[in-house]
Design an enzyme around this catalytic site. Structure first.
Site, PDB file in Angstrom:
ATOM      1  N   ASP B  25      68.838  57.613  94.275  1.00 47.00           N
ATOM      2  CA  ASP B  25      69.280  57.195  95.604  1.00 47.00           C
ATOM      3  C   ASP B  25      69.372  58.470  96.435  1.00 47.00           C
ATOM      4  OD1 ASP B  25      70.581  56.411  97.882  1.00 47.00           O
ATOM      5  OD2 ASP B  25      72.394  55.696  96.874  1.00 47.00           O
ATOM      6  N   LYS B  86      67.815  63.807 105.584  1.00 43.12           N
ATOM      7  CA  LYS B  86      67.145  62.507 105.558  1.00 43.12           C
ATOM      8  C   LYS B  86      66.887  61.981 106.966  1.00 43.12           C
ATOM      9  CE  LYS B  86      67.777  57.924 103.485  1.00 43.12           C
ATOM     10  NZ  LYS B  86      68.699  57.152 102.642  1.00 43.12           N
ATOM     11  N   GLU B 185      66.449  50.270  99.825  1.00 41.25           N
ATOM     12  CA  GLU B 185      67.837  50.384  99.357  1.00 41.25           C
ATOM     13  C   GLU B 185      68.514  49.025  99.192  1.00 41.25           C
ATOM     14  OE1 GLU B 185      69.380  53.123 102.208  1.00 41.25           O
ATOM     15  OE2 GLU B 185      68.298  54.807 101.319  1.00 41.25           O
ATOM     16  N   ASP B 207      75.815  47.486 104.143  1.00 35.78           N
ATOM     17  CA  ASP B 207      75.901  48.867 103.674  1.00 35.78           C
ATOM     18  C   ASP B 207      76.624  49.728 104.699  1.00 35.78           C
ATOM     19  OD1 ASP B 207      75.519  51.481 102.863  1.00 35.78           O
ATOM     20  OD2 ASP B 207      73.367  51.275 102.471  1.00 35.78           O
TER      21      ASP B 207
END
Lengths: 107, 623
Positions: B25, B86, B185, B207
């Site tokens: 992850d 990211k 994800e 999330d």
């Protein structure tokens, strides 16, 4: 004829079977392969075959087929930690020499 | 002696053939690695027992530091310490600079639009920085599992476009990791809960991380997860809860707004600790060291905390509602809600999310680790450690693929978000009588007009036998393989003549282009639809005009008297005029009017062709 488990090994097996949600015990065995002749089999057991020998130690059923038992008699299955790595270890009195990695052995 | 793991019955591997696989992850704030051992998927801790690896890379003269130690230096050495890389992955330098908060790095402008960050070790691209994080995780996995990794499944946000996915793959390759598959994800979270093994249905993945919020609506369809819609807020997360709490403390303790940075950091840390305490207990006591050396003591109840953060949580629900609407669903149609991200530990979040979706949210798996665990399960399947190799096909194409049709319109053949590999075919026909060739123009994008989409390739299908317009059957097949390679084939069905072309759709497409294309299609949806309707009517009018003109030239004089001919001519020229205007309704009604006016003419033509066909034959032959 005997196969034993250390308490640590038994606890881990119980925990793994519980999280898998199925399995009557574990199967130990040997197969002819690998760089030094034979290799261990370590699997979950879902069913017992006719000629399996069944041992029980610390509440864990251990299934071994008769052919493998010749090479495994007296083995103690342990669970240890080496650095970050952890897993099962065969303490097998029959082993004469093992390959460098220890994944296969000779009797 | 190598340490062994329990295998599934019959799945023991020969020595040295253990297939070790990991799920990674790669997060904005923290990253994790997980693997399946003895049938259990677990995240792997480092030698100090820490599972989370802060996604922070620090470049120093002495070497590269990744993780906790790098994060501690973020304040003292900000320029060489790269956080949240990211957010930059797969973006052009212009986009990165528009992110504002990341402006603190020094970038080098280059001809390629890839941003390059200046560090003491030289220039580094976001891909290289990400590779450093992946390298540490892969190394941890190899040490833990006791051998080299066969490959890894790496998770990416569902909204990641082709460029961002490619950049993630590049980073893995640079770190020496074979990518078994990139996994969305939310899909990974669903896999972790075993939803992939359940019955078909729609699931919501909520999330809420430290700084970002994402909601994804997934549909499970015959073992494959389809992303129906996504939504989110890239600037809303648990850190905002801390900020609200810190503000409250400052009010209560009478601390003025202009405190220095270290005081601010202390306040945030205390606020975060209080937030965490309040997930377990109903009350948290606060002790704040003041700048003047004094101390302030206070207490906060969960009720007070809830009141502070409720507006923020409500904001996420608004986004959820929008994502549902995009998917064309209501909250009642959601079978399961999966909680992901550390901030979903907050009791109010669980309560409101469960209430909104009207089902208890799934939260048994540690929300920080659930994505990595799902990725590990998937990796285990992909390297073949499972008895029944259920291969989930979870890659999707990021933009729709289609061809140009008359009027400059795009006919979508493979819609965006279709799981690949995939093959889809559609039949087309000729527009003009005796047409022997057809140009196939392959396009990518979400817009309705060719001019707004990206042209991928053009080729011609020749050798179509001459037929009247609309009689030829040309089958156009689009197939995209697992690597995203597109093959387009056009084939005339009666003769079998065919032509084809192979394209790499994402090749040469810069990241900002994909982003802009997606954004434009949403912003211009209404105009596009109107343009499409107009063009369709114009094409239809054109077809009628051409067919009628051809017929009139052939037998108009023979079958029509002067008055009839004049009537049709007037209506025809009126249509020619109206077709130039931009009112689809008017064009449509004039086409209908013309067709009505020509009914008797069409009838006469048919009678005559029947008569001609029968001439010279006896009636008996037709029985």
């Amino acid at each position: 004829m005997s196969i034993t488990l250390t308490e640590a090994a038994a606890n881990h097996v119980k925990r793994f079977i519980e999280s898998r949600g199925a399995g009557m015990g574990i199967r130990l065995g040997v197969r002819t392969s690998g760089c030094s002749g034979m290799a261990y089999v370590l699997e979950f057991a879902d069913q017992q075959d006719e000629d399996d020998q069944v041992f029980e130690d610390h509440g864990v059923k251990v299934l071994v087929d008769p052919k493998s038992l010749i090479y495994l008699d007296g083995t103690e299955l342990d669970y240890t930690k080496e650095g970050l790595n952890e897993g099962f270890k065969f303490n097998n009195p029959n082993v004469k020499d093992a390959c460098g990695c220890g994944e296969s052995f000779n009797v | 002696m190598a340490l062994l793991q329990l295998s599934e019955p019959g799945q023991s591997k020969a020595p040295h053939q253990h297939r070790l696989a990991a799920g990674i992850d790669l997060g904005t704030t923290n990253s994790l690695v997980a693997s399946v051992r003895s049938g259990r998927a677990e995240t792997l801790p480092d030698e100090r027992g820490r599972h989370l690896l802060p996604s922070v890379v620090r470049y120093t003269d002495a070497g590269i530091i990744v993780g906790h130690d790098a994060r501690s230096a973020a304040v003292s050495d900000p320029l060489n310490t790269i956080v949240s890389v990211k957010r930059m992955l797969g973006h052009s330098i212009d986009e990165v600079q528009s992110l504002g908060s990341l402006m603190r790095y020094r970038f080098t402008r280059q001809e390629t639009s890839v941003p390059r960050i200046q560090t003491v070790q030289g220039e580094r691209s976001p891909v290289e920085v990400s590779a450093e994080i992946l390298r540490v995780l892969a190394q941890r996995a190899e040490e833990t599992l006791g051998g080299p990794l066969e490959g890894a499944v790496i998770t990416v946000p569902a909204y990641f476009d082709d460029a961002q996915r490619q950049a993630t793959k590049d980073a893995a390759r640079l770190a020496g990791i074979r990518v078994l598959r990139l996994l969305n994800e939310p899909t990974a979270a669903a896999v972790a809960y075993g939803l992939d093994a359940g019955s078909d249905g729609v699931h919501a993945i909520y999330d809420l991380g430290g700084g970002t919020f994402d909601i994804s609506i997934l549909r499970l369809n015959r073992g494959v997860f389809e992303v129906l819609s996504t939504g989110g807020d890239s600037a809303l997360g648990g850190d905002d809860f801390d900020r609200e709490l810190a503000r409250w403390i400052m009010q209560q303790a009478g601390i003025s707004d202009d405190v220095d940075h270290s005081m601010q950091r202390r306040l945030m840390r205390d606020a975060c600790a209080a937030k965490e305490a309040l997930t377990q207990s109903e009350k948290a006591s606060l002790e704040i060291e003041l700048a003047d050396g004094g101390q302030w003591q206070g207490e906060m109840s969960r009720q007070q905390f809830n009141e502070l953060i409720e507006p923020l949580v409500r904001k996420t629900l608004v986004t959820c509602r929008r994502a549902l609407r995009d998917a064309g669903l209501t909250a009642e149609e959601i079978a399961d809600v999966v909680l992901v991200g550390g901030s979903t530990r907050v009791p109010l979040v669980r309560e409101l999310v469960s209430g909104f979706f009207n089902t208890p949210a799934l939260a048994e798996i540690d929300p920080d680790r659930v994505v990595a665990i799902g990725a590990a399960l998937q990796a285990d399947v992909l390297v073949g450690n499972k008895p029944d190799d259920e291969m989930l096909l979870l890659d999707v194409n990021p933009l729709s693929l289609g061809i140009e049709t008359m009027g400059g319109l795009v006919e979508k053949i493979i819609p965006r978000n279709t799981t690949i590999p995939v093959a889809r075919a559609q039949e087309f026909t000729t527009f003009k009588d005796g047409q022997t060739a057809m140009a196939v123009h392959v396009l990518q994008g979400e817009r309705e007009l060719v001019s707004d989409c990206r042209s991928l390739a053009r080729f011609e299908l020749r050798g179509i036998p001459p037929m009247v317009a609309g009689a030829a059957r040309i089958r156009v097949t689009f197939s995209v393989d697992a690597d995203g390679l597109l093959n387009v084939e056009a084939r005339e069905e009666s003769t079998g003549v065919n032509a084809s072309v192979e394209i790499k759709p994402s090749y040469g497409l810069t990241d900002e282009e994909i982003g802009t294309m997606l954004r434009d299609s949403m912003e211009n949806a209404r105009e596009d639809l109107a343009a499409r309707q107009l063009r369709e009517q114009q094409v239809e009018a054109q077809r009628v005009i051409e067919a009628l003109s051809a017929a009139l030239a052939y037998d108009g004089d023979e079958l029509l008297d002067a008055r009839e001919r004049a009537g049709i001519d007037t209506a025809l020229s009126r249509l020619v005029e109206i077709a130039r205007l931009d009112d689809p309704q008017k064009i449509k009604s004039q086409v209908e009017a013309l067709e009505k006016q020509c009914e008797f003419y069409v009838e006469r033509r048919m009678n005559r062709s029947v008569r001609n066909a029968m001439q010279g034959h006896s009636v008996g032959e037709f029985e």
